[in-house]
Design an enzyme around this catalytic site. Structure first.
Site, PDB file in Angstrom:
ATOM      1  N   ASP A 202       0.769  -1.248   0.030  1.00  0.00           N
ATOM      2  CA  ASP A 202      -0.075  -0.033   0.064  1.00  0.00           C
ATOM      3  C   ASP A 202       0.933   1.283  -0.093  1.00  0.00           C
ATOM      4  O   ASP A 202       0.560   2.069  -0.758  1.00  0.00           O
ATOM      5  CB  ASP A 202      -0.925   0.094   1.307  1.00  0.00           C
ATOM      6  CG  ASP A 202      -0.184  -0.247   2.488  1.00  0.00           C
ATOM      7  OD1 ASP A 202       0.876  -0.557   2.560  1.00  0.00           O
ATOM      8  OD2 ASP A 202      -1.009   0.253   3.361  1.00  0.00           O
ATOM      9  N   ASP A 232       0.608  -9.622   4.172  1.00  0.00           N
ATOM     10  CA  ASP A 232      -0.402  -9.605   4.903  1.00  0.00           C
ATOM     11  C   ASP A 232      -1.781  -9.429   4.283  1.00  0.00           C
ATOM     12  O   ASP A 232      -2.801 -10.063   5.001  1.00  0.00           O
ATOM     13  CB  ASP A 232      -0.223  -8.185   5.642  1.00  0.00           C
ATOM     14  CG  ASP A 232       0.649  -7.891   6.630  1.00  0.00           C
ATOM     15  OD1 ASP A 232       1.483  -9.058   6.962  1.00  0.00           O
ATOM     16  OD2 ASP A 232       1.035  -6.890   7.231  1.00  0.00           O
ATOM     17  N   GLY A 276       0.702  -9.568  10.423  1.00  0.00           N
ATOM     18  CA  GLY A 276      -0.490  -9.342  10.190  1.00  0.00           C
ATOM     19  C   GLY A 276      -0.540  -7.676  10.825  1.00  0.00           C
ATOM     20  O   GLY A 276      -0.679  -7.595  12.036  1.00  0.00           O
ATOM     21  N   ARG A 277      -0.074  -6.642  10.064  1.00  0.00           N
ATOM     22  CA  ARG A 277       0.178  -5.133  10.940  1.00  0.00           C
ATOM     23  C   ARG A 277      -1.271  -4.742  11.184  1.00  0.00           C
ATOM     24  O   ARG A 277      -1.537  -4.567  12.269  1.00  0.00           O
ATOM     25  CB  ARG A 277       0.853  -4.229   9.971  1.00  0.00           C
ATOM     26  CG  ARG A 277       1.615  -3.188  10.788  1.00  0.00           C
ATOM     27  CD  ARG A 277       2.017  -1.966   9.800  1.00  0.00           C
ATOM     28  NE  ARG A 277       2.778  -2.487   8.744  1.00  0.00           N
ATOM     29  CZ  ARG A 277       3.815  -2.413   8.466  1.00  0.00           C
ATOM     30  NH1 ARG A 277       4.498  -1.863   9.497  1.00  0.00           N
ATOM     31  NH2 ARG A 277       4.728  -2.640   7.511  1.00  0.00           N
ATOM     32  N   TYR A 389       9.588 -13.776  10.409  1.00  0.00           N
ATOM     33  CA  TYR A 389      10.439 -13.888   9.103  1.00  0.00           C
ATOM     34  C   TYR A 389      10.541 -14.991   8.300  1.00  0.00           C
ATOM     35  O   TYR A 389      10.688 -14.926   7.130  1.00  0.00           O
ATOM     36  CB  TYR A 389      11.811 -13.223   9.326  1.00  0.00           C
ATOM     37  CG  TYR A 389      11.708 -11.726   9.802  1.00  0.00           C
ATOM     38  CD1 TYR A 389      11.075 -10.652   9.166  1.00  0.00           C
ATOM     39  CD2 TYR A 389      11.983 -11.316  11.256  1.00  0.00           C
ATOM     40  CE1 TYR A 389      10.933  -9.377   9.353  1.00  0.00           C
ATOM     41  CE2 TYR A 389      11.811  -9.891  11.648  1.00  0.00           C
ATOM     42  CZ  TYR A 389      11.432  -8.982  10.883  1.00  0.00           C
ATOM     43  OH  TYR A 389      11.164  -7.822  11.306  1.00  0.00           O
ATOM     44  N   ARG A 392       7.850 -15.484   5.517  1.00  0.00           N
ATOM     45  CA  ARG A 392       7.964 -14.408   4.406  1.00  0.00           C
ATOM     46  C   ARG A 392       9.179 -14.557   3.668  1.00  0.00           C
ATOM     47  O   ARG A 392       9.292 -14.122   2.349  1.00  0.00           O
ATOM     48  CB  ARG A 392       7.583 -12.886   4.644  1.00  0.00           C
ATOM     49  CG  ARG A 392       8.472 -12.369   5.419  1.00  0.00           C
ATOM     50  CD  ARG A 392       8.178 -10.838   5.516  1.00  0.00           C
ATOM     51  NE  ARG A 392       9.321 -10.139   5.928  1.00  0.00           N
ATOM     52  CZ  ARG A 392       9.341  -8.795   6.108  1.00  0.00           C
ATOM     53  NH1 ARG A 392       8.316  -8.146   6.286  1.00  0.00           N
ATOM     54  NH2 ARG A 392      10.707  -8.158   6.383  1.00  0.00           N
TER      55      ARG A 392
END
Ligand code: ADP
Ligand code: FBP
Ligand code: MG
Length: 469
Positions: A202, A232, A276-277, A389, A392
């Protein structure tokens, strides 16, 4: 009785519905000719590519081929007239292209956090530009946006990127921060890039919109495309982001380990923190697919620890009944209840994202404090696993690799067709071109009122944390 007597002919089973009141709005895409109307077109080189069969009907996608955003309708014909139904241009090769491949100079950049599949997207952009269109000038920008103006370029060709899809991370490197609009567009102009491929989330897409606007303001013959990236899975409009499925798969190993540890100890709790911020998609999908989780905590569903309907009460009952419990927590969950100093509240990373306190470490110590206070002398164990980490920084699985390939090729076809300021991604399973600004603004939180979240609650029986007195 014969089967034809039991079932009426298929025509009699069909009902028809005329959807005449339905208004569909096509999302217009910026085009390179908006500011440069005299650009010449040429026939797509796929026309003479022996591996393709462009003569067959339906090979080329036309400007009027669209993808509908909404595909669920009320068959009674009650369409809400207030909200228009949106359509997007369908991705794929166009018969006429607006770039002479010999004149193309392409730049590829990766920004923000890592995500499985980044290297596959880069590889497929390079191989696709080279093999489908015959482009020979392709450059990698190093270490995110700042690389446009501060770093050396890497010349890319199919031989160099051959094995990149088998590597996690991004060979081009990535970074947060470093967005300097004028310096970036100056560099694009000075280096004579005319196709810019920006892979990011984003934040990256908000930057890409600014780059696109500045390019338009300067009336440059440069097209910009965004390829949405975030592990995410919180980018809106598109079905899902690449790498997400791989991350969910990787999370299974951590959850299984937490389950084994918890089961093997009296009053054992396995606690797993996942990325997942702002949204808990990874935690949610990992919970649903593992079936080992007793409680899933996500940012969209605030929770509390003490008292009626709280986490401790629930876990106390679970331990009594089953002897063990597994808790999955998304990193952005509980941020409102973790005590923090004023300076910690203000902290942001280089891109301006809030820096969170570690909810896993905090929960680990709160759980131990609770047990010591309320169950002194009884055996108790928390095994905390933080695979952050690890989920991902891995290679994309086969599904994500295929997805990355289709994304890259869609981006190339779109840009060659002269579209700019757009993003490509799947909508209802079909690849579409979407205005970049729309995707940069769209979010995709977990819907805590929908069936999926209700299913999590029903298989875990976890509280809804709505008790207020
Ligand atoms: N509003 C913005 N305007 C311009 N650039 C931005 C904006 N937000 C983020 N960026 C830049 O985009 C890049 C990646 O952003 P970040 O939020 O770290 O990751 P992501 O793109 O994955 O969300 C960084 O270089 C950052 O400076
Ligand atoms: O430690 P880093 O590299 O800043 O990354 C951590 C962040 O990256 C993410 O995985 C995804 O972030 P982006 O989509 O913004 O890259 C978040 O869940 C997490 O907060
Ligand atoms: Mg982001």
């Amino acid at each position: 009785m014969s089967s034809s007597a039991m079932n009426p002919p298929i025509q009699d089973q069909l009902q028809t519905l005329t959807i005449s009141p339905l208004t569909v709005t096509l999302k217009r895409l910026p085009h390179i000719t908006d500011d440069l109307p005299n650009l010449q077109t040429q026939t797509n080189p796929l026309q003479s590519n022996s591996f393709y069969h462009p003569c067959d009907d339906g090979f080329y996608i036309s400007h009027s081929d669209v993808i509908l955003r909404q595909i669920v309708f009320d068959f009674s014909g009650n369409f809400p007239s207030s909200s228009p139904h949106l359509a997007y241009h369908r991705a794929g090769p166009r018969k006429e292209i607006f770039f002479d491949p010999k004149q193309v100079c392409a730049a590829i950049v990766t920004c923000g956090g890592l995500c499985p599949g980044l290297n596959t997207v880069i590889r497929e952009l390079v191989v696709g530009l080279w093999e489908l269109y015959g482009v020979r000038e392709i450059f990698g920008i190093k270490a995110g946006y700042r690389g446009f103006y501060s770093g050396d370029l890497i010349r890319l060709d199919p031989k160099l990127v051959h094995n990149w899809h088998k590597r996690g991370g991004t060979v081009l490197e990535t970074s947060r921060g470093g967005f300097d609009l004028q310096k970036i567009v100056d560099a694009i102009q000075n280096r004579r890039f005319n196709q810019v491929y920006i892979i990011g989330g984003d934040g990256t897409l908000r930057g890409a919109v600014k780059i696109f606007n500045e390019i338009q303001r300067r009336k440059l013959n440069v097209a910009v495309v965004g390829i949405p990236k975030t592990v995410d899975n919180d980018v809106g409009i598109i079905d899902r982001s690449f790498g997400f499925q791989t991350a969910v798969e990787m999370a299974q190993e951590a959850i299984s380990a937490a389950h084994v540890e918890a089961e093997s100890a009296p009053n054992g709790i396995g606690l797993v923190k996942l990325m997942g911020r702002h949204s808990g998609h990874i935690a949610l999908d990992a919970t649903l697919s593992s079936c080992d989780v007793d409680c899933c905590l996500i940012p969209e569903n605030k929770f509390y620890l003490e008292g009626k309907g709280g986490l401790f009460e629930f876990l106390g009952i679970r331990l009594k009944e089953h002897g063990h419990a597994v808790v999955v927590v998304a990193e952005g969950a509980g941020q409102d209840i973790i005590p923090r100093s004023d300076s910690e509240k203000q902290k942001t990373d280089e891109s301006g994202n809030p820096v969170f306190l570690d909810v896993g470490v905090w929960l680990n110590s709160e759980l131990k404090r609770w047990w010591e206070r309320d169950h002194k002398g009884e055996l108790f164990t928390v095994k905390y696993i933080d695979p952050t980490y690890m989920i991902r920084a891995v290679t994309a699985n086969a599904t994500d690799n295929l997805y990355c390939t289709l994304l890259a090729h869609s981006a190339i076809h779109g840009i060659m067709a002269g579209y700019t300021g757009f993003v490509t991604g799947p909508i209802n399973g079909n690849y579409a071109y979407i205005p970049m600004e729309d995707v940069a603004q769209a979010k995709s939180p977990v819907g805590t009122k929908d069936h999926k979240w209700a299913w999590v609650r029903s298989i875990t029986a976890q509280p809804d944390f709505q008790f207020t007195t």
